[in-house]
Scaffold this motif. Structure first.
Motif, PDB file in Angstrom:
ATOM      1  N   HIS A  45      67.024  87.841 -32.610  1.00  0.00           N
ATOM      2  CA  HIS A  45      66.441  87.173 -31.474  1.00  0.00           C
ATOM      3  C   HIS A  45      64.989  87.828 -31.441  1.00  0.00           C
ATOM      4  N   PHE A  46      63.962  87.058 -31.724  1.00  0.00           N
ATOM      5  CA  PHE A  46      62.566  87.794 -31.573  1.00  0.00           C
ATOM      6  C   PHE A  46      62.151  87.861 -30.137  1.00  0.00           C
ATOM      7  N   SER A  47      61.132  88.657 -30.016  1.00  0.00           N
ATOM      8  CA  SER A  47      60.575  88.648 -28.642  1.00  0.00           C
ATOM      9  C   SER A  47      59.607  87.643 -28.546  1.00  0.00           C
ATOM     10  N   ASP A  48      59.221  86.696 -29.441  1.00  0.00           N
ATOM     11  CA  ASP A  48      58.402  85.447 -29.246  1.00  0.00           C
ATOM     12  C   ASP A  48      59.427  84.123 -29.038  1.00  0.00           C
ATOM     13  N   GLY A  49      60.684  84.487 -28.999  1.00  0.00           N
ATOM     14  CA  GLY A  49      61.757  83.330 -28.632  1.00  0.00           C
ATOM     15  C   GLY A  49      62.238  82.916 -29.881  1.00  0.00           C
ATOM     16  N   SER A  50      61.802  82.981 -31.044  1.00  0.00           N
ATOM     17  CA  SER A  50      62.433  82.632 -32.082  1.00  0.00           C
ATOM     18  C   SER A  50      63.701  83.384 -32.653  1.00  0.00           C
ATOM     19  N   SER A  51      64.302  82.843 -33.638  1.00  0.00           N
ATOM     20  CA  SER A  51      65.336  83.685 -34.035  1.00  0.00           C
ATOM     21  C   SER A  51      65.778  83.433 -35.547  1.00  0.00           C
ATOM     22  N   ARG A  52      66.765  83.936 -36.128  1.00  0.00           N
ATOM     23  CA  ARG A  52      67.189  83.805 -37.580  1.00  0.00           C
ATOM     24  C   ARG A  52      68.421  84.269 -37.387  1.00  0.00           C
ATOM     25  N   GLU A  53      69.423  83.597 -38.457  1.00  0.00           N
ATOM     26  CA  GLU A  53      70.705  84.176 -38.457  1.00  0.00           C
ATOM     27  C   GLU A  53      71.231  84.093 -39.959  1.00  0.00           C
ATOM     28  N   LYS A  54      72.222  84.734 -40.158  1.00  0.00           N
ATOM     29  CA  LYS A  54      72.930  84.767 -41.578  1.00  0.00           C
ATOM     30  C   LYS A  54      74.296  84.822 -41.336  1.00  0.00           C
ATOM     31  N   THR A  55      75.103  83.988 -42.071  1.00  0.00           N
ATOM     32  CA  THR A  55      76.481  84.058 -41.848  1.00  0.00           C
ATOM     33  C   THR A  55      77.312  84.800 -43.031  1.00  0.00           C
ATOM     34  N   PHE A  56      78.278  85.524 -42.862  1.00  0.00           N
ATOM     35  CA  PHE A  56      79.063  86.282 -44.198  1.00  0.00           C
ATOM     36  C   PHE A  56      80.324  85.778 -43.977  1.00  0.00           C
ATOM     37  N   ILE A  70      74.312  94.524 -31.362  1.00  0.00           N
ATOM     38  CA  ILE A  70      74.166  95.558 -32.549  1.00  0.00           C
ATOM     39  C   ILE A  70      72.823  96.379 -31.826  1.00  0.00           C
ATOM     40  N   ILE A  71      73.081  97.564 -31.679  1.00  0.00           N
ATOM     41  CA  ILE A  71      72.049  98.560 -31.309  1.00  0.00           C
ATOM     42  C   ILE A  71      71.689  99.217 -32.553  1.00  0.00           C
ATOM     43  N   TRP A  72      70.415  99.434 -33.246  1.00  0.00           N
ATOM     44  CA  TRP A  72      70.131 100.024 -34.418  1.00  0.00           C
ATOM     45  C   TRP A  72      68.725 100.938 -34.181  1.00  0.00           C
ATOM     46  N   GLY A 119      62.160 110.198 -36.617  1.00  0.00           N
ATOM     47  CA  GLY A 119      63.556 110.252 -35.960  1.00  0.00           C
ATOM     48  C   GLY A 119      64.320 108.966 -35.752  1.00  0.00           C
ATOM     49  N   GLY A 120      63.469 107.672 -35.521  1.00  0.00           N
ATOM     50  CA  GLY A 120      64.259 106.515 -35.372  1.00  0.00           C
ATOM     51  C   GLY A 120      64.782 106.407 -33.923  1.00  0.00           C
ATOM     52  N   ARG A 121      64.047 105.814 -33.010  1.00  0.00           N
ATOM     53  CA  ARG A 121      64.387 105.254 -31.786  1.00  0.00           C
ATOM     54  C   ARG A 121      65.496 104.355 -31.932  1.00  0.00           C
ATOM     55  N   TRP A 122      66.236 104.362 -30.881  1.00  0.00           N
ATOM     56  CA  TRP A 122      67.137 103.242 -30.654  1.00  0.00           C
ATOM     57  C   TRP A 122      66.404 101.832 -30.387  1.00  0.00           C
ATOM     58  N   ARG A 123      66.608 100.827 -30.797  1.00  0.00           N
ATOM     59  CA  ARG A 123      65.805  99.503 -30.496  1.00  0.00           C
ATOM     60  C   ARG A 123      66.545  98.929 -29.426  1.00  0.00           C
ATOM     61  N   ASP A 128      61.964  94.811 -28.391  1.00  0.00           N
ATOM     62  CA  ASP A 128      62.556  94.875 -29.509  1.00  0.00           C
ATOM     63  C   ASP A 128      63.448  93.670 -29.778  1.00  0.00           C
ATOM     64  N   ASP A 129      63.630  93.331 -31.046  1.00  0.00           N
ATOM     65  CA  ASP A 129      64.461  92.179 -31.236  1.00  0.00           C
ATOM     66  C   ASP A 129      65.982  92.392 -30.886  1.00  0.00           C
ATOM     67  N   VAL A 130      66.471  91.558 -30.563  1.00  0.00           N
ATOM     68  CA  VAL A 130      67.795  91.534 -30.015  1.00  0.00           C
ATOM     69  C   VAL A 130      68.862  91.266 -31.170  1.00  0.00           C
ATOM     70  N   ILE A 131      69.749  91.904 -31.432  1.00  0.00           N
ATOM     71  CA  ILE A 131      70.516  91.710 -32.694  1.00  0.00           C
ATOM     72  C   ILE A 131      71.948  91.275 -32.161  1.00  0.00           C
ATOM     73  N   THR A 132      72.672  90.098 -32.377  1.00  0.00           N
ATOM     74  CA  THR A 132      73.964  89.780 -31.741  1.00  0.00           C
ATOM     75  C   THR A 132      74.940  89.385 -32.821  1.00  0.00           C
ATOM     76  N   PHE A 133      76.098  89.423 -32.880  1.00  0.00           N
ATOM     77  CA  PHE A 133      76.942  88.767 -33.877  1.00  0.00           C
ATOM     78  C   PHE A 133      78.093  88.090 -32.909  1.00  0.00           C
ATOM     79  N   LYS A 134      78.659  87.135 -33.967  1.00  0.00           N
ATOM     80  CA  LYS A 134      79.790  86.641 -33.352  1.00  0.00           C
ATOM     81  C   LYS A 134      80.932  86.298 -34.466  1.00  0.00           C
ATOM     82  N   VAL A 135      82.056  86.303 -34.321  1.00  0.00           N
ATOM     83  CA  VAL A 135      83.132  86.004 -35.359  1.00  0.00           C
ATOM     84  C   VAL A 135      83.698  84.681 -34.979  1.00  0.00           C
TER      85      VAL A 135
END
Length: 188
Positions: free
Chosen positions: A144-155, A107-109, A117-121, A126-133
């Motif tokens: 995925h944060f630049s410090d190596g940690s991450s968080r996730e949420k499922t829908f 996900i590029i946002w 103006g809002g640059r593309w991240r 920048d954090d890297v946002i991915t998804f999987k189905v």
């Protein structure tokens, strides 16, 4: 072979090389665009791109999916369409605008507020946002944060009607009756 014959042969060879190079470039560009579109379409199950973007913004900003609104979608470039979304923050009524596009499983946002103006991240810090189905109906957003940690949420596909790619559901023979039944119940 005469000198004139050699010039004609070299001239033809040069033109043939240029022709092949042009065809190669056109074909490789078309193939890459098609691969990105195919990968994106196949790896998102029954989720719409707008729904994946909304779920991503909700996850990153710590907001409920229900307050996200998809404003419109614009044609992008070879990477695909750009989706514009917003939400109204409940505690103070302020509006927050975002833009989003999907490239493969990323996900590029960027913000899209009128005051920024809002640059593309896409910067390396920048954090890297991915998804999987999974099972075509469970969407996991991973930040995925630049410090190596991450968080996730499922829908789940049926958490909110904006998640559903209605065209894909209607085209499906395998899951369409079950999904259409749930889709219709969400509309009521």
């Amino acid at each position: 072979m005469s000198e004139k014959g050699k010039k004609i042969t070299l001239g033809r060879a040069l033109w043939m090389f240029i022709f092949i190079a042009i065809i190669w470039q056109m074909a490789s560009t078309a193939i890459m665009a098609n691969l990105n579109k195919k990968y994106t379409r196949e790896n998102r199950g029954y989720f719409s791109e707008q729904g994946i973007c909304a779920a991503s913004i909700a996850t990153m900003m710590g907001r409920p999916l229900s307050i996200l609104r998809v404003d419109n979608t614009a044609d992008g470039n070879i990477d695909g369409p750009i989706h514009f979304l917003h939400y109204v923050r409940p505690n103070d009524g302020s509006k927050w605008f975002y833009k989003c596009k999907i490239i493969k499983d990323k996900i590029i946002w960027g913000s899209n507020n009128s005051d920024s103006g809002g640059r593309w991240r896409t910067h390396e810090l920048d954090d890297v946002i991915t998804f999987k189905v999974e099972n075509e109906v469970d969407l996991t957003i991973n930040e995925h944060f630049s410090d190596g940690s991450s968080r996730e949420k499922t829908f789940n596909l049926f958490d909110d009607i904006k998640l559903i790619d209605q065209d894909k559901v209607e085209d499906s023979k395998e899951h369409a009756p079950e999904i259409m039944k749930k889709l219709n119940s969400l509309k009521q």
